[in-house]
Design a protein around this motif. Structure first.
Motif, mmCIF file in Angstrom:
data_model
loop_
_atom_site.group_PDB
_atom_site.id
_atom_site.type_symbol
_atom_site.label_atom_id
_atom_site.label_comp_id
_atom_site.label_asym_id
_atom_site.label_seq_id
_atom_site.Cartn_x
_atom_site.Cartn_y
_atom_site.Cartn_z
ATOM 1 N N PRO A 146 95.300 54.100 40.542
ATOM 2 C CA PRO A 146 95.640 55.119 39.548
ATOM 3 C C PRO A 146 94.413 55.610 38.779
ATOM 4 N N LEU A 147 94.378 56.907 38.549
ATOM 5 C CA LEU A 147 93.336 57.506 37.711
ATOM 6 C C LEU A 147 93.991 58.003 36.423
ATOM 7 N N THR A 148 93.317 57.789 35.312
ATOM 8 C CA THR A 148 93.837 58.283 34.032
ATOM 9 C C THR A 148 92.708 58.943 33.252
ATOM 10 N N SER A 149 93.112 59.837 32.358
ATOM 11 C CA SER A 149 92.088 60.502 31.545
ATOM 12 C C SER A 149 91.385 59.485 30.651
ATOM 13 N N GLU A 150 92.106 58.427 30.205
ATOM 14 C CA GLU A 150 91.474 57.419 29.326
ATOM 15 C C GLU A 150 90.261 56.793 30.006
ATOM 16 N N ARG A 151 90.334 56.593 31.313
ATOM 17 C CA ARG A 151 89.203 55.989 32.035
ATOM 18 C C ARG A 151 88.301 57.058 32.653
ATOM 19 N N GLY A 152 88.436 58.297 32.212
ATOM 20 C CA GLY A 152 87.575 59.349 32.740
ATOM 21 C C GLY A 152 87.843 59.631 34.218
ATOM 22 N N TRP A 153 89.069 59.343 34.675
ATOM 23 C CA TRP A 153 89.462 59.577 36.075
ATOM 24 C C TRP A 153 88.627 58.758 37.048
ATOM 25 N N ILE A 154 88.237 57.535 36.593
ATOM 26 C CA ILE A 154 87.492 56.580 37.419
ATOM 27 C C ILE A 154 88.425 55.395 37.662
ATOM 28 N N PRO A 155 88.594 54.927 38.914
ATOM 29 C CA PRO A 155 89.539 53.823 39.155
ATOM 30 C C PRO A 155 89.001 52.487 38.643
ATOM 31 N N ASP A 156 89.934 51.568 38.343
ATOM 32 C CA ASP A 156 89.571 50.219 37.923
ATOM 33 C C ASP A 156 89.591 49.317 39.160
ATOM 34 N N LEU A 157 88.417 49.051 39.705
ATOM 35 C CA LEU A 157 88.337 48.294 40.968
ATOM 36 C C LEU A 157 88.704 46.826 40.774
ATOM 37 N N ASP A 158 88.679 46.360 39.517
ATOM 38 C CA ASP A 158 89.056 44.957 39.255
ATOM 39 C C ASP A 158 90.560 44.780 39.228
ATOM 40 N N ASP A 159 91.280 45.879 39.268
ATOM 41 C CA ASP A 159 92.724 45.827 39.069
ATOM 42 C C ASP A 159 93.496 45.951 40.394
ATOM 43 N N ILE A 160 92.791 45.831 41.534
ATOM 44 C CA ILE A 160 93.475 45.992 42.825
ATOM 45 C C ILE A 160 94.123 44.661 43.207
ATOM 46 N N PRO A 161 95.433 44.654 43.493
ATOM 47 C CA PRO A 161 96.101 43.388 43.816
ATOM 48 C C PRO A 161 95.530 42.750 45.082
ATOM 49 N N ALA A 162 95.547 41.409 45.102
ATOM 50 C CA ALA A 162 94.947 40.657 46.206
ATOM 51 C C ALA A 162 95.564 41.028 47.554
ATOM 52 N N ASP A 163 96.870 41.296 47.578
ATOM 53 C CA ASP A 163 97.478 41.595 48.882
ATOM 54 C C ASP A 163 97.014 42.949 49.418
ATOM 55 N N ALA A 164 96.715 43.880 48.526
ATOM 56 C CA ALA A 164 96.185 45.171 48.986
ATOM 57 C C ALA A 164 94.756 45.000 49.493
ATOM 58 N N LEU A 165 94.017 44.101 48.834
ATOM 59 C CA LEU A 165 92.620 43.885 49.227
ATOM 60 C C LEU A 165 92.499 43.140 50.549
ATOM 61 N N ALA A 166 93.493 42.275 50.825
ATOM 62 C CA ALA A 166 93.371 41.377 51.978
ATOM 63 C C ALA A 166 93.151 42.145 53.277
ATOM 64 N N ASN A 167 93.875 43.252 53.463
ATOM 65 C CA ASN A 167 93.752 44.014 54.713
ATOM 66 C C ASN A 167 93.030 45.335 54.525
ATOM 67 N N ALA A 168 92.306 45.476 53.411
ATOM 68 C CA ALA A 168 91.668 46.769 53.138
ATOM 69 C C ALA A 168 90.462 46.975 54.053
ATOM 70 N N ARG A 169 90.367 48.147 54.650
ATOM 71 C CA ARG A 169 89.251 48.470 55.549
ATOM 72 C C ARG A 169 88.368 49.578 54.990
ATOM 73 N N LEU A 170 88.946 50.393 54.112
ATOM 74 C CA LEU A 170 88.267 51.629 53.721
ATOM 75 C C LEU A 170 88.657 51.980 52.293
#
Ligand SMILES: *Cc1c(COP(=O)(O)O)cnc(C)c1O
Length: 395
Positions: A146-170
Motif C-alpha cells: 500500500p502507498l499512502t500520502s502520509e508516507r509520500g507514496w513510498i512503500p514500507d518494505l518492513d511491513d511485507i508479511p513473511a508468507d508473501a516474501l517467502a515466494n517473492a521473485r520480483l
C-alpha cells in the motif's frame, strides 16, 4: 460450437474504465464536446532531428529487413553513452542493455523470465496496471504494497508479511510515479536494493518519467548504487522523454543475467524494433538538454494552472516535482468514480479515478498534463463550474 478461452484470459480484469467510457460515449452521442484529461499521452510533437533521422533511415533498404535481435550495436552504445552522461553509470552495451518495443512490452514480458506459476510478485497499490497483468499472464500472484500520502507514496518494505516474501521473485517500483507523481528519495532506492539482496528478489524500477521533471528537480538512477547490479534492472522509455509514445521504443538496463533472460524470451516472441526507429532513437538520445528543459517548462506551466484551478475550488493537491500527472484528493466525501462520473455527466470532462490504479488509489483522481493548453484551460473552467454548482467550499 463455443470457443473455450484460457483461464489466464478470463482472469484478466475487465477494462478498468469501461463504465466511464460508456458515460463518455453517451455524452458524445448527445453532441457534448468532451475533453479528456485522462490518458498520459503527450500532445506535443516529436522534435525535428528525430523525424529527420527516421526519414533518412526509412529510405535505406538495409533497414527494411528483419532487425538485429538484440537491437543495433549503435543503439545499445548510444544508450550506454546516455547513461554515462546522465547518471555517471557505466553499462556494458553488449550485456547490460536490452532494447524494447516500448517499455510496456518488456514490463509485461519480464515475469515470463522470472516467475513460475504460484510465485509472488511485489508491487505498489496504486500502480501502473501492467505489473499485475504481466504477473497474471505468467501465472504469478500479485502482492500489493500500500502507498499512502502520509508516507509520500513510498512503500514500507518492513511491513511485507513473511508468507508473501517467502515466494517473492520480483519487486516493482515506479519513481517518478504513475499515477502518484511522487519522486523517491535516493535513500529509499538504497533501502530497496538492500531489501532485494537480503530477500533474493529481483528489483525492477520503472523510470519512464525520469526526464519529465519540474522546478529544477533531477532524478537519479537506481543503478548509481554499486550493489544494484547484483539484483536490479531499470526500465526507460523514449515515450515520455521525447514525446514518442507512438514510436514504441524503450529499454531495460542493469543486471546482466536478467537482461539475458528477458532477451531470451523476446527473441522467441518478437523480432525486434524497426531499425529506422532505432536510428531515430539514437538521434533522440543525442538531443540537447535545452529541448527537454523547454518542453518541461511548458508542462510545468500546465501543472501550475491545474494546481491553481484545483486550489480555487478548495482541493489541495500535492505539487508534483515530476511526471505527466497531477494526483489529487477528490472533494470531501466523494469516491473517485463518483467524482469522475459527475465531471463527465455535468461538464463533459474526463479525469481518471484513482481506484482504477488499485484500492489505495481511492479518494484520489489523476489529471494528465497532455491536453493542448486551450483545451486544458477550458476543462479547468468547466471543473470550476461543476464544483461551484455542487456547493464545494471555496477559499
Ligand atoms: C507510459 C508508461 C510506460 C510505458 O511506456 P512505453 O515505453 O510507451 O511502453 C511504462 N511505465 C509507466 C509507469 C508508464 O506510465
Amino acid at each position: 460450437m463455443s470457443i473455450q478461452f484460457a483461464d489466464r484470459i478470463s482472469n484478466l480484469p475487465p477494462y478498468l474504465f469501461a463504465e466511464l467510457d460508456k458515460l463518455r460515449d453517451a455524452r458524445r452521442a448527445e453532441g457534448v464536446d468532451v475533453i479528456s484529461l485522462g490518458i498520459g499521452d503527450p500532445d506535443l510533437p516529436t522534435p525535428d532531428p528525430i523525424l529527420d533521422a527516421l526519414d533518412r533511415a526509412a529510405r535505406d533498404p538495409v533497414n527494411h529487413r528483419y532487425p538485429e535481435y538484440y537491437g543495433l550495436d549503435e543503439l545499445r552504445e548510444a544508450i550506454a553513452a546516455w547513461y554515462a552522461r546522465r547518471f555517471q553509470v557505466d553499462l556494458d552495451p553488449a550485456t547490460e542493455i536490452v532494447p524494447l518495443i516500448g517499455s510496456k512490452e518488456g514490463i509485461a514480458h519480464l515475469p515470463l523470465a522470472l516467475v513460475n506459476p504460484g510465485d509472488t510478485v511485489l508491487m505498489t497499490d496504486p500502480g501502473y496496471p501492467v505489473y499485475a497483468i504481466g504477473t497474471m499472464l505468467a501465472g504469478g500472484v500479485s502482492h500489493s504494497l500500500p502507498l499512502t500520502s502520509e508516507r509520500g507514496w513510498i512503500p514500507d518494505l518492513d511491513d511485507i508479511p513473511a508468507d508473501a516474501l517467502a515466494n517473492a521473485r520480483l519487486l516493482w517500483l515506479c519513481y517518478p510515479g504513475n499515477p502518484t507523481a511522487a519522486v523517491a528519495p535516493f535513500e529509499f532506492f538504497e533501502e530497496a536494493v538492500d531489501f532485494a539482496r537480503a530477500n533474493n528478489v529481483v528489483l525492477a524500477q520503472d523510470a519512464a518519467y525520469s526526464e519529465v521533471v519540474f522546478d529544477g528537480y533531477r532524478c537519479r538512477s537506481i543503478l548509481e548504487i554499486p550493489e544494484a547490479r547484483d539484483v536490479a534492472v531499470e526500465f526507460h522509455s523514449l515515450s515520455k522523454t521525447y514525446n514518442m509514445t507512438g514510436w514504441r521504443i524503450g529499454w531495460m538496463a542493469g543486471n546482466a543475467e536478467v537482461v539475458e533472460a528477458l532477451g531470451r524470451v523476446k527473441t522467441n516472441v518478437d523480432s525486434g524494433i524497426f531499425q529506422a526507429v532505432q536510428h531515430a532513437a539514437i538521434a533522440a538520445l543525442n538531443i540537447e538538454q535545452d529541448w527537454i528543459d523547454a518542453r518541461n517548462a511548458h508542462l510545468q506551466d500546465r501543472r501550475d494552472r491545474v494546481i491553481s484551478a484545483l486550489r480555487n475550488v478548495g482541493i489541495a493537491p500535492e505539487v508534483p516535482k515530476a511526471s505527466l500527472y497531477v494526483w489529487s484528493p477528490t472533494p470531501a466525501g466523494m469516491t473517485s468514480v463518483d467524482f469522475a462520473a459527475r465531471l463527465i455527466n455535468e461538464v463533459g470532462v474526463i479525469v481518471t479515478p484513482g481506484v482504477g490504479f488499485g484500492a489505495y488509489g481511492e479518494g484520489h483522481f489523476r489529471i494528465s498534463l497532455t491536453t493542448p493548453d486551450d483545451r486544458l484551460d477550458e476543462a479547468l473552467e468547466r471543473i470550476d463550474e461543476a464544483l461551484e454548482r455542487s456547493g464545494t467550499v471555496r477559499f
